[in-house]
Design a protein around this motif. Sequence first.
Motif: not given
Length: 434
Positions: A175-201
């Motif tokens: 749901p929107l505004h739901a509390e989440l726990y996330i563990m994943g790989q951070s990488r640089e976004r392609q559109d702006v200078v900022a990180p994102e979390i995405a699938k990484d083999k």
Amino acid sequence: MELQIWGYPVFALGLTALVLAFRTMRRKRLVDDIPTSRTRGVFIGLVELKGTAESEKPFTGFLSAEKCVYYHYKVEERWSRMVTESYTDAKGHVQFRTHQESGWTQVASGKEMQPFYLKDETGIILIQPEGADIQPKNLFNKTCGRNDPLYYAKGPQGSVANSDHQRRFTEEAIPLHAELYIMGQSRERQDVVAPEIAKDKSAPLYVISTRTEKQISRSYSGWFWFWIILGLLISLGSGLLLSQQDKESFNPDWGIVALWSGFYLLSWLLGWLWAGYNSLVGLRNRVCQGYAQVDIQLKRRFDLIPNLAKSVEGFSRHERELQEMLAELRTVSKVNGQDTMDIKGASAILVFNMEKYPELKADTVFLKLQEELAATESRIALARDYYNSIATFYNTRREIFPDRLLAGIFGFKERVFINASELERAALKVKLAE
């Protein structure tokens, strides 16, 4: 002899269960050992985050009608039928018996997901959920018959064979505004200078969960002991098969059973040494990475702030010259009939400079410098906090039993913490021209 042949593949199944157990333990240690980062302090690499799910254009759940960033629904229909089968009784006569079978068949399903933002007290970060182990909430669960409007409104018009005309509607979602726990790989976004979390083999884990960190850790712990016990039971069974000489009587050789069980326990010990050592190495490398991130932020401050200060000084000096020129122009304009050419010349110069620098506002530039100074110090503080957190995990793991034995054998040294005074000594003082 036939039973003995089955002993080897059965023991292989026990080792497979052991491998699954240590794979689960590795994930549990990652959840327990990696400290929670803030969204503003996310660096490239494996990170753990906690926050709320946010989106500019959220979905509407197909069944629950709640706003969400991910949902998956399915519709199942119940069926039942009478089945007649033949069998041979004790006297060798063929007999027939009838029994009822029933079950659920999925008749419809669907899901939607989209990139969304995770928000905490420091900011937001983009999450790409594709390929993640998504653990959503159960938002909708209802079983109904044909008299309920939901039966055909959200399900197909046709029915399965031998249908009981009962359908079960379920939906899981984030749901929107739901509390989440996330563990994943951070990488640089392609559109702006900022990180994102995405699938990484190469990443060992990518989880997006509505459960808490403790709940996830306990789940991995439960599965670890399940696989360990299952593997032990299977190894005992393989020992019984290998020691059985006569399939007509149960007379196992308990020495062989103990031997194969010993093989399993030895494999377990070697697996624990392997998993524990790799866990300590991973922690030590993350400590080194955390220290390097602090150094990167200090280098950024050292390179960036003086250049910003020079830029602000230049803007300030230029605006002061324009102000002086404007004051001169006003003074001359008060003298009627004099210095007409000077007035025109000064006006031309003033117009030229205003056209050349239409956005020239020293107060805005000063404000941006202050914001950059605050953001830089915040980045350093977050990097320092991350380093101290991961160093605490590492030092604690070094000291607790049984990992303390591995740390002593393989020479894992204690890591010192970084305090604020050490960073303050390296801080730059910004002196602007008046």
